[in-house]
Design a protein around this motif. Structure first.
Motif, PDB file in Angstrom:
ATOM      1  N   GLU A   1       0.825  -1.219   0.000  1.00  0.00           N
ATOM      2  CA  GLU A   1       0.000   0.000   0.000  1.00  0.00           C
ATOM      3  C   GLU A   1       0.853   1.260   0.000  1.00  0.00           C
ATOM      4  OE1 GLU A   1      -2.442  -0.673   3.441  1.00  0.00           O
ATOM      5  OE2 GLU A   1      -3.919  -1.847   2.295  1.00  0.00           O
ATOM      6  N   GLN A   2       2.025   1.196   0.605  1.00  0.00           N
ATOM      7  CA  GLN A   2       2.895   2.374   0.663  1.00  0.00           C
ATOM      8  C   GLN A   2       3.402   2.776  -0.722  1.00  0.00           C
ATOM      9  OE1 GLN A   2       5.995   1.938   3.697  1.00  0.00           O
ATOM     10  NE2 GLN A   2       4.694   0.386   4.643  1.00  0.00           N
TER      11      GLN A   2
ATOM     12  N   TYR B   1       1.968   1.232  -3.861  1.00  0.00           N
ATOM     13  CA  TYR B   1       0.966   1.080  -4.914  1.00  0.00           C
ATOM     14  C   TYR B   1      -0.433   1.580  -4.562  1.00  0.00           C
ATOM     15  CZ  TYR B   1       4.587  -1.770  -7.000  1.00  0.00           C
ATOM     16  OH  TYR B   1       5.774  -2.210  -7.526  1.00  0.00           O
ATOM     17  N   GLY B   2      -0.664   1.976  -3.325  1.00  0.00           N
ATOM     18  CA  GLY B   2      -1.999   2.465  -2.972  1.00  0.00           C
ATOM     19  C   GLY B   2      -2.944   1.333  -2.628  1.00  0.00           C
ATOM     20  N   THR B   3      -4.171   1.437  -3.107  1.00  0.00           N
ATOM     21  CA  THR B   3      -5.227   0.475  -2.784  1.00  0.00           C
ATOM     22  C   THR B   3      -5.246  -0.668  -3.799  1.00  0.00           C
ATOM     23  OG1 THR B   3      -6.541   2.283  -1.903  1.00  0.00           O
ATOM     24  CG2 THR B   3      -7.710   0.232  -2.374  1.00  0.00           C
TER      25      THR B   3
ATOM     26  N   GLN C   1      -5.438   3.182 -10.480  1.00  0.00           N
ATOM     27  CA  GLN C   1      -4.118   3.800 -10.322  1.00  0.00           C
ATOM     28  C   GLN C   1      -3.113   2.782  -9.779  1.00  0.00           C
ATOM     29  OE1 GLN C   1      -3.922   7.101  -7.621  1.00  0.00           O
ATOM     30  NE2 GLN C   1      -1.852   7.641  -8.215  1.00  0.00           N
ATOM     31  N   SER C   2      -3.556   1.967  -8.826  1.00  0.00           N
ATOM     32  CA  SER C   2      -2.693   0.942  -8.255  1.00  0.00           C
ATOM     33  C   SER C   2      -2.282  -0.071  -9.318  1.00  0.00           C
ATOM     34  CB  SER C   2      -3.421   0.232  -7.107  1.00  0.00           C
ATOM     35  OG  SER C   2      -2.689  -0.869  -6.639  1.00  0.00           O
TER      36      SER C   2
END
Length: 196
Positions: A56-57, A59-61, A66-67
């Protein structure tokens, strides 16, 4: 939660740590949330929770457009799981059923292979790369070093540009409580003038 991993000078010069996640972290409940399709044991939920916190840090969700794009741009991400003891709770539950003359639960057979949770993590995040699961030598004081060696081998062979390292133990070698640690690493860029 980003932590400062302790790497030997040899590894600190060879890899860049992009992110780190752990289970448990301060304030966590006793066990991570259960995973669909996994039963009885905390091994897979701990591995998945640490991996999620790490990824998550960067690539996000998981699953978000977007991830997915960030993961795609990263290229092939290997997953390297190292565990001295493996999934002790699953092995114990299976042995108890066999000893009692009962059939073992089908899910326990599936999750007794560490690749099961690694496959879950790869699918959840859309990671494409080799998967390696191993049990470090019990006498080795540095399972992280062994996992880093594997990731370096994969990078040098062109099989992956980065690696998610998972270190999972239900009981530490010194009786420490169950824990999981995940690091996302890639080979360090060569120093200026190196290799020319």
């Amino acid at each position: 939660m980003t932590l400062s991993p302790t790497l030997s000078p040899e590894y600190a010069a060879a890899v860049e740590v992009l992110a780190e996640g752990v289970w448990p972290a301060p304030g966590d409940p006793g066990l991570p949330a259960p995973l669909a399709g996994f039963a009885v044991s905390s091994f897979s939920p701990m591995a998945s929770a640490a991996a999620d916190r790490c990824l998550e840090q960067v690539y996000g969700t998981p699953g978000a457009a977007q991830s997915q794009e960030l993961v795609r741009r990263a290229g092939r991400t290997a997953i390297v799981l190292a565990s001295r003891g493996g999934d002790l709770e699953t092995h114990t539950a299976t042995a108890a059923a066999v000893d009692a003359g009962r059939p073992a639960a089908p899910l326990l057979f599936f999750q007794s292979v560490p690749n099961a949770v690694v496959g879950h993590i790869a699918r959840r995040w859309g990671l494409a790369g080799p998967v390696i699961c191993f049990s470090p030598d019990a006498a080795t004081a540095d399972p992280l070093g062994e996992a880093l060696d594997v990731s370096r081998f994969l990078a040098e062979g062109g099989d992956a540009g980065e690696a998610l390292l998972l270190l999972v133990e239900q009981v530490g070698p010194d009786g420490a409580p169950a824990n999981a640690r995940a690091l996302l690493v890639r080979p360090a860029a060569p120093a200026a003038g190196e290799g020319s």
